[in-house]
Design an enzyme around this catalytic site. Structure first.
Site, PDB file in Angstrom:
ATOM      1  N   LYS A 110       0.839  -1.212   0.000  1.00 26.06           N
ATOM      2  CA  LYS A 110       0.000   0.000   0.000  1.00 26.06           C
ATOM      3  C   LYS A 110       0.868   1.255   0.000  1.00 26.06           C
ATOM      4  O   LYS A 110       0.628   2.222  -0.731  1.00 26.06           O
ATOM      5  CB  LYS A 110      -0.910  -0.019   1.235  1.00 26.06           C
ATOM      6  CG  LYS A 110      -1.568   1.291   1.568  1.00 26.06           C
ATOM      7  CD  LYS A 110      -2.582   1.648   0.507  1.00 26.06           C
ATOM      8  CE  LYS A 110      -2.943   3.101   0.509  1.00 26.06           C
ATOM      9  NZ  LYS A 110      -3.812   3.479  -0.598  1.00 26.06           N
ATOM     10  N   CYS A 137      -2.867  11.143   0.913  1.00 31.33           N
ATOM     11  CA  CYS A 137      -2.098   9.898   0.774  1.00 31.33           C
ATOM     12  C   CYS A 137      -0.630  10.085   0.402  1.00 31.33           C
ATOM     13  O   CYS A 137       0.254   9.607   1.101  1.00 31.33           O
ATOM     14  CB  CYS A 137      -2.769   9.016  -0.278  1.00 31.33           C
ATOM     15  SG  CYS A 137      -4.508   8.821   0.005  1.00 31.33           S
TER      16      CYS A 137
HETATM   17  N1  SAJ Z   1       0.400  14.929  -9.075  1.00 33.45           N
HETATM   18  C1  SAJ Z   1       1.325  15.655  -9.820  1.00 33.45           C
HETATM   19  N2  SAJ Z   1       1.765  15.117 -11.008  1.00 33.45           N
HETATM   20  C2  SAJ Z   1       1.303  13.914 -11.471  1.00 33.45           C
HETATM   21  C3  SAJ Z   1       0.373  13.191 -10.704  1.00 33.45           C
HETATM   22  C4  SAJ Z   1      -0.067  13.723  -9.502  1.00 33.45           C
HETATM   23  O1  SAJ Z   1       1.764  16.747  -9.456  1.00 33.45           O
HETATM   24  O2  SAJ Z   1       1.743  13.498 -12.560  1.00 33.45           O
HETATM   25  C5  SAJ Z   1      -0.072  15.454  -7.782  1.00 33.45           C
HETATM   26  C6  SAJ Z   1      -1.558  15.787  -7.770  1.00 33.45           C
HETATM   27  O3  SAJ Z   1      -1.803  17.029  -8.325  1.00 33.45           O
HETATM   28  C7  SAJ Z   1      -1.871  15.717  -6.294  1.00 33.45           C
HETATM   29  C8  SAJ Z   1      -0.957  14.610  -5.795  1.00 33.45           C
HETATM   30  O4  SAJ Z   1       0.041  14.441  -6.791  1.00 33.45           O
HETATM   31  O5  SAJ Z   1      -1.524  16.933  -5.645  1.00 33.45           O
HETATM   32  C9  SAJ Z   1      -1.676  13.312  -5.522  1.00 33.45           C
HETATM   33  O6  SAJ Z   1      -2.597  13.022  -6.559  1.00 33.45           O
HETATM   34  P1  SAJ Z   1      -2.838  11.574  -7.179  1.00 33.45           P
HETATM   35  O7  SAJ Z   1      -3.559  11.700  -8.439  1.00 33.45           O
HETATM   36  O8  SAJ Z   1      -1.571  10.814  -7.206  1.00 33.45           O
HETATM   37  O9  SAJ Z   1      -3.839  10.838  -6.264  1.00 33.45           O
HETATM   38  P2  SAJ Z   1      -4.476  10.769  -4.811  1.00 33.45           P
HETATM   39  O10 SAJ Z   1      -3.545  11.181  -3.715  1.00 33.45           O
HETATM   40  O11 SAJ Z   1      -5.764  11.441  -4.927  1.00 33.45           O
HETATM   41  O12 SAJ Z   1      -4.692   9.191  -4.699  1.00 33.45           O
HETATM   42  C10 SAJ Z   1      -3.604   8.288  -4.532  1.00 33.45           C
HETATM   43  C11 SAJ Z   1      -3.719   7.231  -5.623  1.00 33.45           C
HETATM   44  N3  SAJ Z   1      -2.533   6.363  -5.605  1.00 33.45           N
HETATM   45  C12 SAJ Z   1      -1.900   5.990  -6.736  1.00 33.45           C
HETATM   46  O13 SAJ Z   1      -2.222   6.363  -7.821  1.00 33.45           O
HETATM   47  C13 SAJ Z   1      -0.736   5.068  -6.560  1.00 33.45           C
HETATM   48  C14 SAJ Z   1      -4.994   6.424  -5.373  1.00 33.45           C
HETATM   49  O14 SAJ Z   1      -5.114   5.386  -6.318  1.00 33.45           O
HETATM   50  C15 SAJ Z   1      -4.952   5.834  -3.956  1.00 33.45           C
HETATM   51  O15 SAJ Z   1      -6.098   5.078  -3.703  1.00 33.45           O
HETATM   52  C16 SAJ Z   1      -4.918   7.001  -2.992  1.00 33.45           C
HETATM   53  O16 SAJ Z   1      -3.698   7.740  -3.230  1.00 33.45           O
HETATM   54  C17 SAJ Z   1      -4.915   6.457  -1.574  1.00 33.45           C
HETATM   55  O17 SAJ Z   1      -5.972   6.477  -0.947  1.00 33.45           O
HETATM   56  O18 SAJ Z   1      -3.898   5.951  -1.120  1.00 33.45           O
END
Ligand code: SAJ
Length: 452
Positions: free
Chosen positions: A221, A275
């Site tokens: 996780k 997360c």
């Molecule tokens: N972000 C970037 N660049 C990217 C991707 C994301 O700057 O290329 C930033 C986003 O803007 C945001 C942060 O990262 O601020 C997190 O966003 P995210 O889209 O990675 O997702 P979360 O935090 O909403 O959800 C994550 C997801 N984990 C993965 O993709 C491995 C989700 O599937 C999980 O279920 C969730 O964490 C969780 O609950 O753990």
């Protein structure tokens, strides 16, 4: 197979098991309602009385696509109800799913106090014949120490009580859909608990369900979100390198990602949400043991945490191009949530960007169609009100409504034509062609000053 095991297995298979969900937040509520929607009777409990009040009035306590409809349907069908106390829920339920938060303390260590409080209640209750599932993200080792210790106070694992760790995988914004379609991991200590947990989730999840050792499940996780955090940090670092070379990150990204084994993430204002900023810290802090060091994970966190400062540097750069100083400037921010089209502002980079700008003497106005949060800045009525008479527009969140917003209207409202687009929501070349000073993470529209 014992009679007790057969009994709980039968209840799960024919959906007559009474389910309880402890913690009705962004993970617990979609989980409770999704199980209720498959036919189980589900009871939820939470320490937040306001949240329970909202739920009992059929009001979804937060924005999540499809959640409100699901809540109405499940309450209407008498499939979802509220218990005022977790103790009451434990007494009436056969299966209890724990979804309480495991945030960080102020000194950036795992804060297990919510989980410990719940486990104290379990330790004081007879759990004969029940299945206890933990969905909360936990530092590795927590299941074997805290969870099993608590539930075995009055019962024996695999004999008269069963327990498994089933990490949540819900992304805010697509939780009610992804909960059914994302593969799930079941971590177990004794085989029978794994069998029961798998049967339970098969009722709701259409995707693969993987069973594994509980330690692997705990670590997996945290590694999933660490993987993403490190990849975003790499993208952000490449963005900074692009600014040095004077090339466009977005164009570079699309060229690199044509390679079948490359997936360069998007550079941006930093990483927020419940997360990604947290799970790498849980990974490096095993339960009851010394912290582990990992340079790449530590640096990735530091890079992502430093991005709001870089955004403010871009603002300063844009202003100085127009002979203006940040002190006394008027700045508009579009978007305060941590990612697009959701209302969640937890650990959002927008907060740090706003406070840094205010500290430097800017007057900041913000607008977000999904959130009323303004971080003590001026809350504008709409996106156009936010930018009226402002020197700089900073796009922090790429909500659909901001994407490709009309540049002529933006220009007519702004006092100075500067856009800092941290999400590449606007076509940079088009903005440049309309005489905007357009800067983004990985896009230095102004001739590079560091070039020799
Ligand atoms: N972000 C970037 N660049 C990217 C991707 C994301 O700057 O290329 C930033 C986003 O803007 C945001 C942060 O990262 O601020 C997190 O966003 P995210 O889209 O990675 O997702 P979360 O935090 O909403 O959800 C994550 C997801 N984990 C993965 O993709 C491995 C989700 O599937 C999980 O279920 C969730 O964490 C969780 O609950 O753990």
């Amino acid at each position: 197979m014992s009679e007790k095991f057969q009994h709980i297995l039968g209840l799960i298979e024919n959906k007559t098991a009474k389910l309880g969900v402890v913690g009705l937040g962004q993970v617990g509520l979609p989980t409770a309602l999704s199980f209720a929607d498959t036919g189980f009777s589900v009871t939820g409990s939470d320490i937040n009385k306001k949240l329970l009040d909202n739920l009992s009035r059929t009001v979804a306590p937060f924005e999540e696509s499809g959640l409100s409809e699901l809540l109405q349907k499940c309450i209407h069908n008498n499939k979802f109800s509220i218990a005022n106390k977790t103790e009451d829920l434990i007494l009436i339920c056969d299966v209890i799913i724990v979804c309480v938060p495991t945030p960080l303390t102020e000194n950036i260590k795992p804060n297990l106090s919510y989980l410990e409080d719940v486990m104290k209640i379990f330790a004081n209750h007879q759990l004969d014949g029940k299945l206890v599932i933990i969905e909360s993200s936990i530092p590795p080792g927590t299941f074997e120490n805290l969870i099993l210790d608590s539930i075995q106070k009055t019962n024996t694992l695999g004999k008269d009580v069963w327990s498994a760790f089933v990490p949540e995988r819900l992304a805010p914004g697509s939780a009610t859909r992804e909960i059914r379609t994302t593969p799930r991991v079941i971590g177990y200590h004794d085989f029978d608990s794994g069998v029961l947990a798998k049967k339970l989730y098969q009722n709701m999840v259409s995707a693969q369900i993987i069973t594994t050792d509980v330690k692997i499940a705990e670590i997996s996780k945290l590694v999933e979100n660490t993987y993403r955090d490190v990849n975003v940090a790499l993208a952000n670092e490449i963005g900074l390198i692009c600014e040095n070379y004077g090339v466009d990150f977005k164009e570079l990204q699309s060229v690199c990602n044509s390679h079948p084994r490359v997936n360069l993430h998007s550079a941006g204002p930093g990483v927020g949400g419940p997360c990604l900023p947290k799970d790498p810290i849980l990974l490096l802090n095993p339960q009851g043991k010394n912290a582990i060091d990992s340079k790449i994970i530590r640096y990735a966190r530091a890079i992502n945490d430093s991005m709001p400062e870089h955004v403010v540097d871009l603002v300063i750069r844009g202003l100085s191009h127009h002979g203006k100083s940040v002190n006394g400037s008027k700045i508009a921010i579009w978007g305060v949530t941590y990612k697009a089209n959701i209302s969640d502002t937890r650990l959002t980079p927008a907060e740090r960007i706003t406070s840094l700008l205010v500290q430097k003497g800017s007057k900041v106005s913000v607008f977000d169609p999904f959130s009323n949060e303004s971080f003590d800045a001026i809350k504008a009525h709409d996106m156009w009100d936010a930018i009226a008479g402002r020197d700089v527009l900073v796009i922090v969140t790429d909500h659909d409504v901001f994407k490709n917003a009309d540049l002529d209207t933006i220009k007519s409202k702004l006092a100075t034509p500067i856009i800092i687009d941290t999400r590449r929501a606007i076509d940079g070349k088009l903005a440049n062609s309309k005489s905007f000073t357009y800067l983004a993470v990985g896009y230095s529209g102004i001739k590079n000053e560091t070039k020799k």
